[in-house]
Design a protein around this motif. Sequence first.
Motif, PDB file in Angstrom:
ATOM      1  N   GLU A 194       0.805  -1.223   0.000  1.00 19.15           N
ATOM      2  CA  GLU A 194       0.000   0.000   0.000  1.00 19.15           C
ATOM      3  C   GLU A 194       0.839   1.273   0.000  1.00 19.15           C
ATOM      4  N   VAL A 195       2.147   1.155   0.259  1.00 21.34           N
ATOM      5  CA  VAL A 195       2.999   2.335   0.381  1.00 21.34           C
ATOM      6  C   VAL A 195       4.103   2.299  -0.670  1.00 21.34           C
ATOM      7  N   ASP A 196       4.885   3.365  -0.717  1.00 21.65           N
ATOM      8  CA  ASP A 196       5.969   3.436  -1.693  1.00 21.65           C
ATOM      9  C   ASP A 196       7.281   2.856  -1.162  1.00 21.65           C
ATOM     10  N   LEU A 197       7.434   2.871   0.159  1.00 22.67           N
ATOM     11  CA  LEU A 197       8.708   2.464   0.737  1.00 22.67           C
ATOM     12  C   LEU A 197       8.522   2.105   2.208  1.00 22.67           C
ATOM     13  N   ALA A 198       9.345   1.174   2.687  1.00 24.27           N
ATOM     14  CA  ALA A 198       9.304   0.821   4.107  1.00 24.27           C
ATOM     15  C   ALA A 198      10.642   0.240   4.526  1.00 24.27           C
ATOM     16  N   SER A 199      11.007   0.494   5.780  1.00 22.68           N
ATOM     17  CA  SER A 199      12.175  -0.148   6.379  1.00 22.68           C
ATOM     18  C   SER A 199      11.647  -1.239   7.293  1.00 22.68           C
ATOM     19  N   ILE A 200      12.061  -2.493   7.033  1.00 21.91           N
ATOM     20  CA  ILE A 200      11.488  -3.631   7.753  1.00 21.91           C
ATOM     21  C   ILE A 200      12.589  -4.491   8.350  1.00 21.91           C
ATOM     22  N   ASP A 201      12.390  -4.898   9.589  1.00 28.22           N
ATOM     23  CA  ASP A 201      13.351  -5.757  10.277  1.00 28.22           C
ATOM     24  C   ASP A 201      13.522  -7.067   9.495  1.00 28.22           C
ATOM     25  N   PRO A 202      14.768  -7.540   9.337  1.00 31.50           N
ATOM     26  CA  PRO A 202      15.019  -8.761   8.556  1.00 31.50           C
ATOM     27  C   PRO A 202      14.191  -9.964   8.986  1.00 31.50           C
ATOM     28  N   SER A 203      13.951 -10.131  10.291  1.00 33.19           N
ATOM     29  CA  SER A 203      13.207 -11.309  10.756  1.00 33.19           C
ATOM     30  C   SER A 203      11.783 -11.316  10.210  1.00 33.19           C
ATOM     31  N   PHE A 204      11.168 -10.124  10.084  1.00 37.11           N
ATOM     32  CA  PHE A 204       9.804 -10.048   9.546  1.00 37.11           C
ATOM     33  C   PHE A 204       9.795 -10.323   8.042  1.00 37.11           C
ATOM     34  N   ILE A 205      10.846  -9.876   7.360  1.00 37.53           N
ATOM     35  CA  ILE A 205      10.967 -10.155   5.925  1.00 37.53           C
ATOM     36  C   ILE A 205      11.096 -11.664   5.699  1.00 37.53           C
ATOM     37  N   VAL A 206      11.970 -12.303   6.460  1.00 34.62           N
ATOM     38  CA  VAL A 206      12.191 -13.746   6.321  1.00 34.62           C
ATOM     39  C   VAL A 206      10.914 -14.520   6.649  1.00 34.62           C
ATOM     40  N   ASN A 207      10.240 -14.128   7.730  1.00 35.89           N
ATOM     41  CA  ASN A 207       9.011 -14.821   8.134  1.00 35.89           C
ATOM     42  C   ASN A 207       7.895 -14.691   7.105  1.00 35.89           C
ATOM     43  N   SER A 208       7.944 -13.623   6.310  1.00 35.33           N
ATOM     44  CA  SER A 208       6.899 -13.407   5.305  1.00 35.33           C
ATOM     45  C   SER A 208       7.159 -14.210   4.027  1.00 35.33           C
ATOM     46  N   GLY A 209       8.297 -14.884   3.978  1.00 33.02           N
ATOM     47  CA  GLY A 209       8.634 -15.667   2.791  1.00 33.02           C
ATOM     48  C   GLY A 209       9.429 -14.881   1.762  1.00 33.02           C
ATOM     49  N   ARG A 210       9.744 -13.629   2.076  1.00 26.42           N
ATOM     50  CA  ARG A 210      10.534 -12.807   1.171  1.00 26.42           C
ATOM     51  C   ARG A 210      12.026 -12.993   1.453  1.00 26.42           C
ATOM     52  N   SER A 211      12.841 -12.526   0.551  1.00 28.65           N
ATOM     53  CA  SER A 211      14.290 -12.559   0.747  1.00 28.65           C
ATOM     54  C   SER A 211      14.760 -11.172   1.176  1.00 28.65           C
ATOM     55  N   ILE A 212      15.705 -11.124   2.096  1.00 27.09           N
ATOM     56  CA  ILE A 212      16.240  -9.818   2.488  1.00 27.09           C
ATOM     57  C   ILE A 212      16.964  -9.166   1.310  1.00 27.09           C
ATOM     58  N   ASN A 213      17.314  -9.968   0.319  1.00 28.02           N
ATOM     59  CA  ASN A 213      17.998  -9.438  -0.868  1.00 28.02           C
ATOM     60  C   ASN A 213      17.058  -8.714  -1.820  1.00 28.02           C
ATOM     61  N   SER A 214      15.761  -8.697  -1.480  1.00 23.40           N
ATOM     62  CA  SER A 214      14.798  -7.979  -2.323  1.00 23.40           C
ATOM     63  C   SER A 214      14.762  -6.487  -2.002  1.00 23.40           C
ATOM     64  N   ALA A 215      15.568  -6.053  -1.043  1.00 25.80           N
ATOM     65  CA  ALA A 215      15.620  -4.630  -0.686  1.00 25.80           C
ATOM     66  C   ALA A 215      16.118  -3.804  -1.870  1.00 25.80           C
TER      67      ALA A 215
END
Length: 279
Positions: A194-215
């Motif tokens: 819903e937004v243009d940009l966000a800073s997200i803790d790595p653990s939440f990124i990993v738990n969501s199934g995303r890769s931290i390398n998608s930053a």
Amino acid sequence: MKKIYIWIIALVALAGIGYLSFGHHEAKSKNETLTVGIMAGDKHTDEQWKIIKANAKKEGLDLKIKTFTDYTQPNAALEGGDIDVNAFQHYIFLNDWNKAHKTDLVPVGETVLVAGRLYSDKHKSLKSIPDGGTVAISNAKITQGRTLLLLQNAGLIKVNKDAKDPTLKDITENKKNLQFKEVGTDQLVRVLPEVDLASIDPSFIVNSGRSINSAIYVRPIDKSQHDGTNIIVTTKKKQHSEAIKKFVKAYQSKNVAEYIDYKSGTGQVAVWKGAPTVK
């Protein structure tokens, strides 16, 4: 009658041996227990703590891990005596906490630095962020300041140079007129579309199934960023105890550093004195 006496003596002897063996085993297995407060993490965090617990056991220390979901809880639990030590915060947060709550919690060891990352589902680079774009930002003080410094490092805003742990009020320049949406730390992944940009803790990124390398932006790790270094914290009363020393040693071990640096997938780097240099 003589045989009966011999049997009685034999049984007493066996009982004595059994008692001594059991007693010795009990004494040997009775390690001191230390309760450690951490923030709820992911499978990588769990694996890291398995290694730390195994290290501690070799030192004669059993670790009991207590997880929290709110950043205000671990220090309150430490001050209240529910836990003996915690490992979740950085120097800035601890200093702010002690001032606000008139406490004297103390750092006893450094742990990691986290490479700040910015994510977007709508844009592939920072240049694409539009004027008036929306940035999702954590409403938790422990992460909000780091996010604003990350945005400054990315060239999107400027904050008051005297603010070590800035808030939105400390923004001094915002050329793109970015709009900030404050949400719970655990909701940042959910609002990302819903937004243009966000800073997200790595653990939440990993738990969501995303890769931290998608930053779309990663702030380089700089070990001179002393205030942003995560630390182990306890009370003044316990800071010199043998149990705390054993715990710090168990955490600041080579096998823990190697896991953090190369296997955790969290973008963290072990930064305590003597930690191996990341290759």
